[in-house]
Design a protein around this motif. Structure first.
Motif, short mmCIF file in Angstrom:
data_model
loop_
_atom_site.label_atom_id
_atom_site.label_comp_id
_atom_site.label_asym_id
_atom_site.label_seq_id
_atom_site.Cartn_x
_atom_site.Cartn_y
_atom_site.Cartn_z
N GLU A 44 0.83 -1.21 0.00
CA GLU A 44 0.00 0.00 0.00
C GLU A 44 0.86 1.25 0.00
O GLU A 44 0.52 2.25 -0.62
CB GLU A 44 -0.93 -0.02 1.22
CG GLU A 44 -2.08 -1.00 1.04
CD GLU A 44 -2.83 -1.28 2.33
OE1 GLU A 44 -3.88 -1.90 2.25
OE2 GLU A 44 -2.36 -0.87 3.41
N GLU A 88 -2.47 4.17 -6.96
CA GLU A 88 -3.04 2.84 -6.81
C GLU A 88 -3.55 2.33 -8.15
O GLU A 88 -4.04 3.09 -8.98
CB GLU A 88 -4.20 2.88 -5.81
CG GLU A 88 -3.80 3.18 -4.37
CD GLU A 88 -3.61 4.65 -4.10
OE1 GLU A 88 -3.82 5.46 -5.02
OE2 GLU A 88 -3.23 4.99 -2.96
N ILE A 89 -3.43 1.03 -8.33
CA ILE A 89 -4.01 0.42 -9.53
C ILE A 89 -5.47 0.13 -9.22
O ILE A 89 -5.78 -0.49 -8.20
CB ILE A 89 -3.29 -0.91 -9.87
CG1 ILE A 89 -1.79 -0.66 -10.04
CG2 ILE A 89 -3.88 -1.52 -11.13
CD1 ILE A 89 -0.99 -1.91 -10.25
N CYS A 90 -6.36 0.59 -10.07
CA CYS A 90 -7.78 0.35 -9.85
C CYS A 90 -8.37 -0.37 -11.04
O CYS A 90 -7.97 -0.15 -12.18
CB CYS A 90 -8.52 1.66 -9.65
SG CYS A 90 -8.20 2.41 -8.07
N GLY A 116 -12.87 1.11 -10.59
CA GLY A 116 -13.11 1.79 -9.32
C GLY A 116 -12.69 1.02 -8.08
O GLY A 116 -12.65 1.55 -6.99
N ARG A 117 -12.40 -0.24 -8.26
CA ARG A 117 -12.00 -1.08 -7.12
C ARG A 117 -10.50 -1.20 -7.10
O ARG A 117 -9.88 -1.40 -8.13
CB ARG A 117 -12.58 -2.46 -7.32
CG ARG A 117 -13.61 -2.89 -6.34
CD ARG A 117 -14.01 -4.30 -6.72
NE ARG A 117 -13.44 -5.21 -5.76
CZ ARG A 117 -14.18 -5.90 -4.90
NH1 ARG A 117 -15.48 -5.79 -4.93
NH2 ARG A 117 -13.62 -6.69 -4.02
N LEU A 118 -9.92 -1.15 -5.90
CA LEU A 118 -8.48 -1.34 -5.80
C LEU A 118 -8.11 -2.76 -6.23
O LEU A 118 -8.75 -3.72 -5.80
CB LEU A 118 -8.03 -1.15 -4.35
CG LEU A 118 -8.03 0.27 -3.81
CD1 LEU A 118 -7.74 0.25 -2.33
CD2 LEU A 118 -7.01 1.12 -4.53
N LYS A 159 -5.99 -5.19 -5.44
CA LYS A 159 -5.06 -5.50 -4.36
C LYS A 159 -4.04 -6.55 -4.79
O LYS A 159 -2.85 -6.44 -4.52
CB LYS A 159 -5.86 -6.03 -3.17
CG LYS A 159 -5.40 -5.43 -1.86
CD LYS A 159 -6.33 -5.82 -0.75
CE LYS A 159 -5.59 -5.79 0.56
NZ LYS A 159 -6.42 -6.24 1.66
N LYS A 160 -4.54 -7.56 -5.48
CA LYS A 160 -3.66 -8.66 -5.85
C LYS A 160 -2.57 -8.18 -6.80
O LYS A 160 -1.40 -8.52 -6.61
CB LYS A 160 -4.50 -9.77 -6.50
CG LYS A 160 -3.89 -11.14 -6.33
CD LYS A 160 -4.88 -12.21 -6.72
CE LYS A 160 -4.22 -13.22 -7.62
NZ LYS A 160 -5.22 -13.93 -8.44
N ASN A 183 -0.04 -6.24 -4.87
CA ASN A 183 0.80 -7.10 -4.05
C ASN A 183 1.83 -7.84 -4.90
O ASN A 183 3.00 -7.92 -4.55
CB ASN A 183 -0.05 -8.12 -3.28
CG ASN A 183 -0.69 -7.49 -2.06
OD1 ASN A 183 -0.22 -6.46 -1.57
ND2 ASN A 183 -1.77 -8.08 -1.58
N ASN A 184 1.37 -8.38 -6.03
CA ASN A 184 2.30 -9.12 -6.87
C ASN A 184 3.37 -8.21 -7.45
O ASN A 184 4.55 -8.56 -7.49
CB ASN A 184 1.54 -9.80 -8.02
CG ASN A 184 0.73 -10.98 -7.52
OD1 ASN A 184 1.02 -11.52 -6.45
ND2 ASN A 184 -0.29 -11.36 -8.27
N PRO A 194 4.73 -8.43 0.93
CA PRO A 194 4.13 -7.13 0.60
C PRO A 194 2.95 -6.74 1.49
O PRO A 194 2.56 -5.58 1.50
CB PRO A 194 3.68 -7.29 -0.85
CG PRO A 194 3.85 -8.70 -1.21
CD PRO A 194 4.75 -9.34 -0.22
N GLU A 195 2.39 -7.69 2.21
CA GLU A 195 1.25 -7.33 3.07
C GLU A 195 1.66 -6.99 4.50
O GLU A 195 0.81 -6.69 5.32
CB GLU A 195 0.21 -8.45 3.06
CG GLU A 195 -0.63 -8.44 1.80
CD GLU A 195 -1.62 -9.58 1.76
OE1 GLU A 195 -2.81 -9.32 1.89
OE2 GLU A 195 -1.18 -10.74 1.61
#
Ligand SMILES: Nc1ncnc2c1ncn2[C@@H]1O[C@H](COP(=O)(O)OP(=O)(O)OP(=O)(O)O)[C@@H](O)[C@H]1O
Ligand SMILES: [Mg+2]
Lengths: 506, 345
Positions: free
Chosen positions: A100, A107-109, A112-114, A116-117, A120-121, A136-137
């Motif tokens: 994060e 941020e990659i969206c 409209g949704r983050l 996350k995967k 992280n990758n 990464p988490e």
């Protein structure tokens, strides 16, 4: 078209009461590593902060990729221009995870949704490339300082920047990580990227640097190929005078025992520590990052609870359960992390220096004696030549190195029996380092016991009369200056328990 | 590394446990269960379906204002104007309806506009003008209460049924009296908005920026996060939720009362912090706010059922607020070292 990727001309910037930059020129070509050198408060950070959009310039022109950049640069436009910066002070959201933080602000969206995967990758890949073993988490606040610094570096690299600014990136890193960083810097340079590298560790330069720009007191001094300069050249241009001895040494007779620590245990990082400290000596505590040196000083000073162990001061046992006990007994600690532990950054320099010494400068009714306070503050600030407009400015407005000086100064304004310095010269320029060494020598001559930790081998070897080497929370060796070498220290510093066992069984 | 990430995916339970803020949610959640058991033992009627649905309807508005305050707290600020905005929303909408100016839907839209204006003002004053949030929202709190009083010339309004009996009845049913699938509509409203705002906070860029601003405003700024917009958005969410609660209050009473929502901003702080939202910013999840609001509702309802007078209820709730934060601090400092001690010296 010019051959330069960035050209800054006649940049001027003033803060209230300080002219931080005075018509400074700076330029860098594609595919080179440029060192930006200068004393504390010379304006290095300010210059690169203007390039990265943190500060805005008062005057001057900036050309990027040969095109003049008229208005102010903002953090966002800097990123779009391909400029990334690793800040001198850690700047992370400690509640957020590594990934994060790396993707903060971009941020990659997906609809409209983050994503996350993906993030992280992607972060995992960057961390892998840096050979950092962090998930990464992981929450950034739970990482060690050196790991946080690596995350900060990963964050800058992840933007695929053409111009990469590193403001003292190595001051919190372990040797292994520094090596990794250097090899990355070389790769980046070979890819045609430009790197601006700020550091007070001059011995690092030879490994990576192509050219050098030197500043002093907010002014441009010189710019030349590294190969054309000698170390003496560089130092005298930075400081404006010759520095004869980088590690001044005074001899004095060893007196009686002042401090004696017996079987100190505190948590996992301080295990069975015993040592003595005599009048008239400086003891250096060496070890790798994470060896438990800071934890040991914290336990000694009463910040962290002790599990067991005894502390004797001049052969009398003392109980130290909180910092105040230590201070009352004449033990003081100048801590490592100035932003978190060392300074109240919102308060003025004056208040910071007065804070641990209020018992001295207050009268019986606990009213501050303003005259005494002023005397003490003036003496302390002039002794360390702390660069600031006056002592009423907030501690946060000082340059990094000068903040460190305030941390040291506030403790030395009072008389003590034992002074512990935790990394006293981190981020301090050559001239100021010598001032701090002189001060340590002065204390030693006054019969005060001096204990200091440092990650810089030459410093430990150059200043201490005796050194204790720690590894994994234990003392693994003790050396006298005469017999000590870098290799010997390293050998002790890497004596992990597993290794010991396998040696014994073999 | 990549396989590690995927492995984590498969282990759902572990993932849930790893979610930030889950620790306190689980602790307080267990506390909530204990509370319910105790109250059930004191008075078995606590579990009657009438009481349970009633209890849930009491919790709903607290949950909404809790969400409002949580958003602002996570940015590292506070919103003291929530209660007054509730009052303002009640009074404006009720005045428009009871005087026959407008039917409920346009009245609600106009009201929402005013409430959002207060929210935007809060955000602007705090983020752009750099006013301390306590001061800025103390100011708008007083202003909003003033507006609530002035819209109907310092009187509570007449019944909203007067001019639009049919539409107003629908309004009342929609927000308070009606039921859908066995649950009061109020509960559904709270659930729907909770899901929307939980999604916004945990799954979108805006949400991430809200955490970042609260965690380290300087780092966020240097990473290109727009501090002003982010802060304003949080305050807008807060004002929006408070506005909805204002409608609920209006529907409940059937008229506008000037002191509606008094003290709600503090109930909202309580619901947030009991659920693990840090008043220092950067920390907390809305699931916690659900638990916090429920603890609040259960305590009020349960103590009332057990026959405790209002004074006792207040004292108990106050103690619980302090305790829940205290427990969290103790647990955390046990885990982590007391890192900030040195700065004092
Ligand atoms: N935000 C600020 N407000 C006021 N003065 C500032 C601010 N930032 C820097 N200064 C002043 O500008 C001067 C240059 O500071 P700068 O941080 O650029 O030095 P530096 O060369 O990076 O030093 P160091 O090696 O210690 O990091 C200093 O005198 C400092 O006190
Ligand atoms: Mg600097």
């Amino acid at each position: 078209m010019t051959e330069y990727i960035v050209e800054m001309k006649q940049i001027t910037k003033s803060f209230p009461g300080v002219l931080a930059l005075d018509h400074v020129d700076f330029s860098i070509k594609p595919g080179e590593v440029m060192a930006l050198l200068g004393e504390n408060g010379a304006g290095k950070s300010t210059l690169v902060k203007i390039l990265s959009g943190v500060h805005t310039r008062d005057e001057g022109e900036i050309y990027i990729y040969g095109k003049e950049h008229k208005g102010d640069i903002t953090p966002v436009s800097a990123r779009e221009l391909g400029i990334a910066i690793i800040h001198q002070e850690l700047n992370m959201c400690s509640h957020l995870s590594v990934a994060e933080n790396i993707f903060l602000g971009r941020e990659i969206c997906k609809s409209g949704r983050l994503a996350k995967k993906e993030m992280n990758n992607e972060s995992a890949k960057i961390l892998d490339r840096l050979k950092i073993d962090i998930h990464p988490e992981t929450i950034v606040g739970n990482l060690a300082i050196s790991k946080q610094q690596m995350v900060e570096i990963a964050k800058a690299l992840s933007t695929d920047a053409k111009i990469l600014i590193m403001d003292e990136p190595t001051s919190a890193l372990t040797n292994k990580e520094i090596k990794e960083l250097f090899s990355i810097i070389r790769t980046l340079r070979d890819e045609g990227r430009s790197i601006i590298y700020i550091s007070h560790r001059l011995e690092e330069l030879q490994h990576i640097v192509d050219r050098v720009t030197i500043m002093r007191d907010g002014k441009f001094v010189l710019c030349d190929d590294f190969a054309n300069l000698t170390m003496e050249n560089i130092i005298s241009n930075m400081v404006g005078r010759e520095i004869k001895e980088k590690f001044p040494r005074v001899q004095c007779p060893i007196g009686k025992k002042i401090l004696s620590v017996k079987n100190l245990n505190a948590g996992r990082m301080v295990r069975d520590i015993s040592f003595d400290l005599y009048e008239g000596e400086i003891v250096g505590i060496a070890g790798l990052m994470g060896a438990g040196r800071t934890e040991m000083t914290r336990a000694l000073f009463g910040i962290d609870p002790k599990d067991s162990g005894e502390i004797f001061l001049e052969d009398k046992e003392v109980k130290i359960n909180k910092p105040l006990d230590a201070i009352n007994n004449g033990i003081v600690l100048a801590p490592e992390d100035r932003k978190k532990d060392g300074l109240c950054t919102g308060l003025s320099v004056r208040d910071n220096i007065a804070l641990p010494n209020l018992d001295i400068i207050c009268n019986k009714l606990s009213v501050v004696n303003h005259k005494k306070e002023t005397e003490m503050v003036d003496e302390a600030t002039s002794k360390f030549s702390i660069k600031m407009p006056n002592s009423d400015v907030s501690a946060a407005s000082l340059s990094g190195g000068n903040q460190q000086k305030v941390v040291v100064a506030k403790w030395l304004a009072r008389d003590s029996k034992v002074v512990i310095f935790d990394e006293p010269t981190r981020g301090i320029d050559v001239a100021a380092k010598v001032e701090i060494y002189n001060l340590m020598n002065q204390l030693k001559q006054q019969g005060i016991g001096v204990l200091f930790t440092s990650s810089e081998m030459p410093e430990i070897l150059g200043i201490s009369d005796r050194m204790i080497v720690m590894c994994d929370g234990r003392i693994t060796g003790e050396l006298n200056t005469a017999e000590a070498t870098q290799n010997k220290i390293l050998e002790y510093a890497t004596r992990f328990e597993k290794k010991l066992e396998s040696e014994q069984s073999a | 590394m990549e396989t590690q990430v995927n492995n984590k995916k498969t282990n759902l339970l572990k993932r849930i446990m790893m979610t930030r803020g889950m620790g306190q949610v689980i602790t307080v959640g267990s506390g909530l269960i204990v509370l319910c058991i105790v109250f059930g033992m004191i008075n078995p009627n606590f579990y009657s379906s009438a009481n349970v649905t009633n209890l849930l309807r009491q919790i709903a508005p607290i949950l909404l204002i809790g969400v409002a305050q949580s958003y602002v707290l996570i940015t590292g600020n506070i919103d003291l104007s929530i209660g007054s905005v509730v009052g303002m929303s009640t009074m404006i909408s009720a005045t428009l309806m009871s005087k026959g100016y407008m039917s409920p839907i346009p009245a609600m839209l106009i009201t929402l506009l005013f409430c959002l204006l207060i929210g935007a003002t809060n955000g602007y004053l705090v983020a752009k003008c750099k006013l301390p949030p306590f001061i800025a929202t103390l100011g708008t709190m007083t202003i909003a209460r003033g507006i609530a009083q002035i819209v109907n010339n310092n009187y509570n309004t007449d019944s909203i049924m007067k001019f639009f009996p049919e539409e107003a009845q629908t309004f009342k049913n929609f927000f308070y009296y009606g039921k859908t699938a066995g649950l009061y509509n109020t509960i559904w409203i709270a659930i729907v908005f909770w899901f929307i705002f939980n999604f916004l906070l945990s799954k979108t860029r805006t949400g991430r920026h809200i955490y970042a601003v609260g965690s380290n405003i300087e780092a966020a700024r240097l990473s290109g996060v727009n501090i002003v917009y982010t802060t304003i958005k949080a305050y807008l969410v807060s004002a929006f939720c408070a506005c909805i609660v204002g409608f609920i209050t209006c529907a409940t009473v059937g008229q506008g009362t000037m002191d509606a929502g008094t003290g709600y901003e503090m109930y909202a702080v309580a619901a947030s912090v009991i659920g693990g939202v840090s008043t220092l910013g950067g920390q907390g999840i809305l699931l916690g706010t659900v638990i916090g609001a429920s603890v609040w509702g259960v305590l009020q309802n349960g103590l009332q059922f057990a026959g405790a007078p209002v004074a006792i209820r207040n004292i108990v709730v106050g103690v619980i607020v302090v305790m829940s934060v205290l427990v969290d601090i103790v647990v955390r400092s046990g885990r982590r070292r007391k890192k900030n001690v040195l700065a004092k010296y």
